[in-house]
Design an enzyme around this catalytic site. Structure first.
Site, PDB file in Angstrom:
ATOM      1  N   SER A  21     -13.342 -15.558   2.846  1.00 57.97           N
ATOM      2  CA  SER A  21     -12.460 -14.587   3.563  1.00 57.97           C
ATOM      3  C   SER A  21     -13.058 -14.504   5.110  1.00 57.97           C
ATOM      4  O   SER A  21     -14.042 -14.096   5.269  1.00 57.97           O
ATOM      5  CB  SER A  21     -12.138 -13.325   3.034  1.00 57.97           C
ATOM      6  OG  SER A  21     -11.500 -12.420   3.913  1.00 57.97           O
ATOM      7  N   LYS A  37      -3.160 -10.235  -5.574  1.00 54.46           N
ATOM      8  CA  LYS A  37      -1.943  -9.840  -4.975  1.00 54.46           C
ATOM      9  C   LYS A  37      -0.949  -9.292  -5.810  1.00 54.46           C
ATOM     10  O   LYS A  37      -0.186  -8.363  -5.428  1.00 54.46           O
ATOM     11  CB  LYS A  37      -1.462 -10.923  -4.191  1.00 54.46           C
ATOM     12  CG  LYS A  37      -2.253 -11.369  -2.998  1.00 54.46           C
ATOM     13  CD  LYS A  37      -1.661 -12.077  -1.946  1.00 54.46           C
ATOM     14  CE  LYS A  37      -2.541 -12.460  -0.750  1.00 54.46           C
ATOM     15  NZ  LYS A  37      -1.539 -13.552   0.314  1.00 54.46           N
ATOM     16  N   ASN A  78      -0.882  -7.486  -0.068  1.00 52.37           N
ATOM     17  CA  ASN A  78      -1.982  -7.833   0.570  1.00 52.37           C
ATOM     18  C   ASN A  78      -2.653  -6.659   1.102  1.00 52.37           C
ATOM     19  O   ASN A  78      -3.748  -6.993   1.693  1.00 52.37           O
ATOM     20  CB  ASN A  78      -1.840  -9.140   1.351  1.00 52.37           C
ATOM     21  CG  ASN A  78      -1.067  -8.821   2.679  1.00 52.37           C
ATOM     22  OD1 ASN A  78      -0.436  -7.739   2.773  1.00 52.37           O
ATOM     23  ND2 ASN A  78      -1.151  -9.520   3.479  1.00 52.37           N
ATOM     24  N   ASP A  94       2.313 -10.343   4.905  1.00 46.44           N
ATOM     25  CA  ASP A  94       2.105 -11.862   5.400  1.00 46.44           C
ATOM     26  C   ASP A  94       3.529 -12.195   6.288  1.00 46.44           C
ATOM     27  O   ASP A  94       3.533 -12.985   7.120  1.00 46.44           O
ATOM     28  CB  ASP A  94       2.166 -12.538   4.128  1.00 46.44           C
ATOM     29  CG  ASP A  94       0.768 -12.647   3.416  1.00 46.44           C
ATOM     30  OD1 ASP A  94      -0.228 -12.455   4.201  1.00 46.44           O
ATOM     31  OD2 ASP A  94       0.830 -12.689   2.158  1.00 46.44           O
ATOM     32  N   GLY A 148       5.402 -21.682  -3.360  1.00 49.41           N
ATOM     33  CA  GLY A 148       4.474 -20.706  -3.767  1.00 49.41           C
ATOM     34  C   GLY A 148       4.621 -19.371  -3.152  1.00 49.41           C
ATOM     35  O   GLY A 148       5.818 -19.162  -2.652  1.00 49.41           O
ATOM     36  N   GLY A 149       3.825 -18.345  -3.476  1.00 50.56           N
ATOM     37  CA  GLY A 149       3.783 -17.022  -2.722  1.00 50.56           C
ATOM     38  C   GLY A 149       3.967 -17.030  -1.330  1.00 50.56           C
ATOM     39  O   GLY A 149       4.699 -16.216  -0.815  1.00 50.56           O
ATOM     40  N   ILE A 192       1.030 -23.297   8.062  1.00 51.53           N
ATOM     41  CA  ILE A 192       0.148 -22.083   7.976  1.00 51.53           C
ATOM     42  C   ILE A 192      -1.362 -22.404   7.671  1.00 51.53           C
ATOM     43  O   ILE A 192      -2.048 -21.507   7.542  1.00 51.53           O
ATOM     44  CB  ILE A 192       0.876 -21.128   6.989  1.00 51.53           C
ATOM     45  CG1 ILE A 192       0.720 -21.804   5.491  1.00 51.53           C
ATOM     46  CG2 ILE A 192       2.196 -20.871   7.341  1.00 51.53           C
ATOM     47  CD1 ILE A 192       1.061 -20.794   4.458  1.00 51.53           C
TER      48      ILE A 192
END
Length: 288
Positions: free
Chosen positions: A26, A80, A101, A117, A145-146, A232
């Site tokens: 991260s 999440k 998140n 996000d 996806g998410g 992204i």
């Protein structure tokens, strides 16, 4: 639980962090650490490795952590969705996206969750492509996806007239389109060139083109000259998709800004200052 104890013993210092499993990758500590230093704030932001079987224990410790200086956490994979049952209040946007998140701990021990996000994506897109007009043309989103879900919801909220989801698994894309609702259609990868015709925006939400992943192979010739291409992925910062788009003279937006902008609401809620995304911040995070 492995790793550091989730709650700091230093009661004088406001603290936040990021939970995930794994979490060593991260870049959020670099981001929030930069802001803490920039604004001269006393505070800590740490990586907090939390395995799935330790999530309930961590959330109980977080709830009791106000007196210890804890103010909240960011949440990354795989937590999440899993954190949502532990929260007292969830922002409507996070419920629509189906994931949280950012968690804020309140003085009474209650936990509030939201998803930043969508905010981060839109702020980055507007900053990187100020000429983009959401209502002028439909968008094409690669992936289902998410991240695709959050981005589609953000685009619809901005007034984009239609979205085509392009995914290798059509069934998964159709399930996502049904869950989102609104003017969202689905196309398989072979039909992508047709979907690009007339699009004002192309967004890659897949891992294709990321360092260590297969390349994203897509011919951008059908895109209008006025289109914006947003990837992204931010490792590498210029993906093959963005390089191809720039070669055609299209406006491009890299993925790093989404990471930076999505961190702003959490930082403000935990440390009391609304931070800015600056060239210096981008350089610092890129150097990490």
């Amino acid at each position: 639980m492995s790793g550091e104890p989730p709650i700091s013993s230093d009661k004088a210092v406001p603290r936040a962090g990021v939970i995930g499993w794994p979490v060593a990758h991260s870049r959020s500590p670099k981001l929030h650490g930069y802001w803490l230093k920039q604004y001269g704030l006393e505070g800590r932001y740490d990586r907090l490795p939390v395995p799935p079987e330790g999530l309930a224990e961590f959330m109980a410790a977080l709830r009791a952590g106000w007196a210890e200086g804890f103010r909240g956490v960011n949440v990354t994979i795989p937590h999440k969705e899993a954190v949502m049952p532990f929260l007292d209040e969830i922002d409507p946007g996070a419920r629509r996206i189906g994931a949280v998140n950012t968690i804020t701990l309140r003085p009474d021990g209650s936990l509030h969750g939201r998803n930043t996000d969508a905010f981060g994506f839109i702020e980055n897109l507007k900053s990187g492509a100020p000429g983009w007009k959401p209502k002028a043309a439909p968008a094409v989103v690669l992936g289902a996806g998410g991240s695709a879900r959050a981005i589609c919801i953000a685009l619809l909220d901005e007034g984009v007239p239609g979205i085509t989801l392009v995914n290798r698994s059509v069934d998964r894309a159709e399930a996502l389109a049904e869950a989102i609702g609104g003017p969202v259609s689905v196309a398989n990868w072979a039909a992508a060139p047709l979907a690009l015709e007339g699009a004002g925006l192309l967004v890659n939400t897949t891992s294709l083109g990321m360092a260590g992943q297969p390349p994203l192979e897509l011919d951008l010739a059908p895109l209008p000259a006025s289109a914006v291409v947003n990837d992204i992925v931010y490792v590498p910062l210029e993906t093959g998709l963005l390089a191809q788009a720039r070669g055609r003279g299209l406006a491009t937006v890299d993925g790093l800004g989404m990471l930076l902008h999505q961190g702003r609401p959490g930082f403000e809620s935990w440390f009391g200052v609304a931070p800015d995304v600056t060239p210096g911040l981008r350089a610092a995070v890129l150097a990490d």
